[in-house]
Design an enzyme around this catalytic site. Structure first.
Site, mmCIF file in Angstrom:
data_model
loop_
_atom_site.group_PDB
_atom_site.id
_atom_site.type_symbol
_atom_site.label_atom_id
_atom_site.label_comp_id
_atom_site.label_asym_id
_atom_site.label_seq_id
_atom_site.Cartn_x
_atom_site.Cartn_y
_atom_site.Cartn_z
ATOM 1 C CD GLU A 63 -2.710 -1.164 2.521
ATOM 2 O OE1 GLU A 63 -3.917 -1.368 2.408
ATOM 3 O OE2 GLU A 63 -2.144 -1.001 3.608
HETATM 4 C C1 NGO Z 1 -3.902 -4.626 4.932
HETATM 5 C C2 NGO Z 1 -2.952 -3.485 5.206
HETATM 6 C C3 NGO Z 1 -2.718 -3.272 6.693
HETATM 7 C C4 NGO Z 1 -4.024 -3.295 7.464
HETATM 8 C C5 NGO Z 1 -4.759 -4.594 7.178
HETATM 9 C C6 NGO Z 1 -6.083 -4.645 7.900
HETATM 10 C C7 NGO Z 1 -1.797 -5.279 4.485
HETATM 11 C C8 NGO Z 1 -0.716 -6.152 4.044
HETATM 12 N N1 NGO Z 1 -1.749 -3.959 4.567
HETATM 13 O O1 NGO Z 1 -2.988 -5.746 4.890
HETATM 14 O O2 NGO Z 1 -2.067 -2.042 6.879
HETATM 15 O O3 NGO Z 1 -3.759 -3.211 8.831
HETATM 16 O O4 NGO Z 1 -4.987 -4.775 5.805
HETATM 17 O O5 NGO Z 1 -6.798 -5.804 7.669
#
Ligand code: NGO
Length: 531
Positions: free
Chosen positions: A339
């Site tokens: 992300e």
């Molecule tokens: C995503 C995000 C995290 C969040 C999570 C919550 C990943 C790999 N990046 O997973 O920052 O905490 O969802 O479910």
């Protein structure tokens, strides 16, 4: 040997041939035509083993543990076998109150632990457990295998720890090398004590990897000597505005050692180049504009980025990863990479090239979230897949191509293994962005055939992450993890032929008294036939 008829649903439990083992058997439960809603008959201790072992042969009378039982450890691995024996003794003494002295070798009755380096069929973590009136013999090629054998022995005894280990042989080894759980101590801070408790809970089900998400926008949780404000300032907060906190290096080392004694490897994660607000807030010089943002206590993701064009950024990366690598005996270092929505794609790729090179220079293997597949994963880098049923085909194809190019995958599908997803609408803690994840959904899929174009041989293993934006207490943590994390344990360990929801749900129900005896808060999922 007494060979009893298998119920169809339990037959799959015993995947024969995996170890070149012979006939397996467990007690029968009457008529296969019995309606599904009949209360299930009690399982024998062999049938109730979770994760289901590769092979079981029930034979004759077993061994009754008593006040005279001695634990005998054979020589080997510089006293490590002795240490495994001491730990097993401690675990068995707890509930049973038996003295269980540990002695070096010698012949005679009791529980015997020994290394057999030639037992090639057992692999690096497998074991053989043979039980008869004269005692129980645990054999493995490695101390790790003996530890797992000990955990099987614990499950073969009643919850009280006093009673008889049934007669027979269990021959067992894992399907996947990497069987992990992740904890996010960045969104809400948790102590090393709590994480150690989780390590004990996991290790008894043969989970062998603990991934710790140490840094994120909301908090930096590990002391870094060369950049002390990261933890001191960047760690002093959390989601919702609580005080946060961080682990000292001493505490971290203590956790790593504790986990290591239970054959659990710690994989530390420093998430980059996104998810870095706590670092940016701690050091103005890390920001492109030289201005430190405020600390962040919300739950949005994707807004922060390291300054990819600044050389100071790479000094930071080198210092941090160098100190983390020095604290980490395991081979893996996780550098996040998820992300990075505020980092342009070309910058992301350039940054990840340099960060991966740093990991390599410190002698570690890169692990990153699967977004790295869209850039240039370094040779040998492991990708952790966290997509879900609605992930685009294009994204999945990129991950499959990386797997084809030799990058091992750790599978953490968000709509199967994310322990922070609510079970159902009424679940209080947790999130639901990937949908609800009932206990059956978490278990009922095949990691070896999950992603199109990814053969089982490309799957290093499975991992269940527990993110903590909406998990704030130990009770909430355990409620979200249990019982789903037992499904993860079985998916990671048991042979594919043993995976069967109906049989598993009974094994899971049989674990309830053990979870209760250990004071674990767990969710009594309606689809499980709890007695
Ligand atoms: C995503 C995000 C995290 C969040 C999570 C919550 C990943 C790999 N990046 O997973 O920052 O905490 O969802 O479910």
């Amino acid at each position: 040997m007494r060979v009893l008829r298998l119920r169809r649903t339990l037959g799959t439990l015993l995947a024969l041939g995996v170890l070149g083992g012979s006939v397996s058997c467990t007690a029968a439960h009457g008529d296969d035509a019995r309606p599904a809603d009949d209360p299930p008959a009690a399982l024998t201790p062999f049938e109730a083993l979770l994760p289901a072992p590769a092979s079981v042969r029930a034979a004759g009378p077993g061994y009754a543990l008593g006040p005279g039982t001695v634990i005998r450890t054979g020589a080997g691995r510089d006293g490590e076998v002795r240490r495994v024996g001491e730990l097993l003794a401690q675990q068995l003494r707890g509930p049973s109150g038996l003295p269980l002295p540990v002695v070096d070798g010698g012949r005679g009755d009791g529980i015997r632990l020994g290394i057999d380096e030639d037992a090639a069929g057992l692999g690096d973590e497998g074991y053989r457990l043979e039980s008869g009136p004269g005692g129980v013999t645990l054999t493995a090629r490695t101390p790790a295998g003996l530890f797992h054998a000990g955990q099987t022995l614990r499950q073969l005894l009643p919850v009280t720890g006093r009673g008889t280990v049934p007669g027979g042989t269990v021959t067992d080894r894992p399907r996947f090398r990497y069987r992990g759980a992740m904890v996010d101590i960045a969104r809400h801070f948790f102590s090393v004590e709590q994480v150690k408790r989780y390590v004990d809970q996991l290790a008894q089900y043969k989970v062998n990897t603990l991934h710790v998400h140490l840094t994120d926008d909301q908090g930096w949780r590990i002391a870094i000597d060369s950049w002390p404000r990261l933890a001191e300032y960047g760690g002093a907060g959390e989601v919702g505005g609580g005080p946060g906190g961080h682990w000292t290096k001493e505490e971290y080392r203590d956790l790593v050692a504790y986990a290591g004694e239970r054959y659990v490897d710690v994989v530390p994660e420093i998430d980059m180049p996104g998810h870095v607000n706590a670092a940016l807030a701690s050091y103005a010089e890390l920001n492109c504009d030289g201005k430190a943002p405020a600390r962040y206590t919300g739950v949005k993701v994707g807004f922060s980025s390291l300054c990819v064009g600044k050389e100071r950024t790479y000094e930071f990366v080198d210092d941090v990863l160098g100190e983390i690598a020095a604290l980490t005996p395991g081979r893996y270092l996780h550098i996040g990479g998820d992300e990075a929505h505020s980092t342009p794609a070309a910058d992301y790729a350039a940054f990840m090239d340099r960060a991966q090179a740093v990991v390599g220079r410190y002698g570690k293997t890169v692990v990153a979230w699967h977004q790295l597949a869209a850039a240039r994963p370094a040779p040998g880098a492991v990708l952790q897949y966290w997509g879900h049923d609605r992930t685009t085909a294009a994204e999945k194809t990129k991950v499959a191509a990386a797997a084809k190019a030799g990058h091992p995958l750790v599978l953490s599908p968000a709509d199967r293994l994310y322990l922070d997803m609510k079970y159902e609408a009424a679940t209080k803690p947790g999130l639901a962005w990937a949908g609800y994840v009932p206990v059956k959904r978490a278990y009922d899929w095949n990691p070896g055939a999950y992603l199109a174009g990814v053969p089982e041989s490309a799957v290093l293993g499975v991992e269940a992450p527990l993110w903590t934006e909406a998990v704030t207490t130990r009770a909430e943590w355990e409620l979200m993890a249990f019982p789903r994390v037992l499904g993860l344990a079985e998916l990671g360990w048991s042979p594919a032929a043993a995976l069967d929801w109906t049989a598993y749900s009974r094994r899971l129900a049989a674990q309830a008294p053990r979870l209760e005896a250990q004071g674990i808060t767990f969710y009594r999922a309606p689809e499980v036939p709890w007695s």
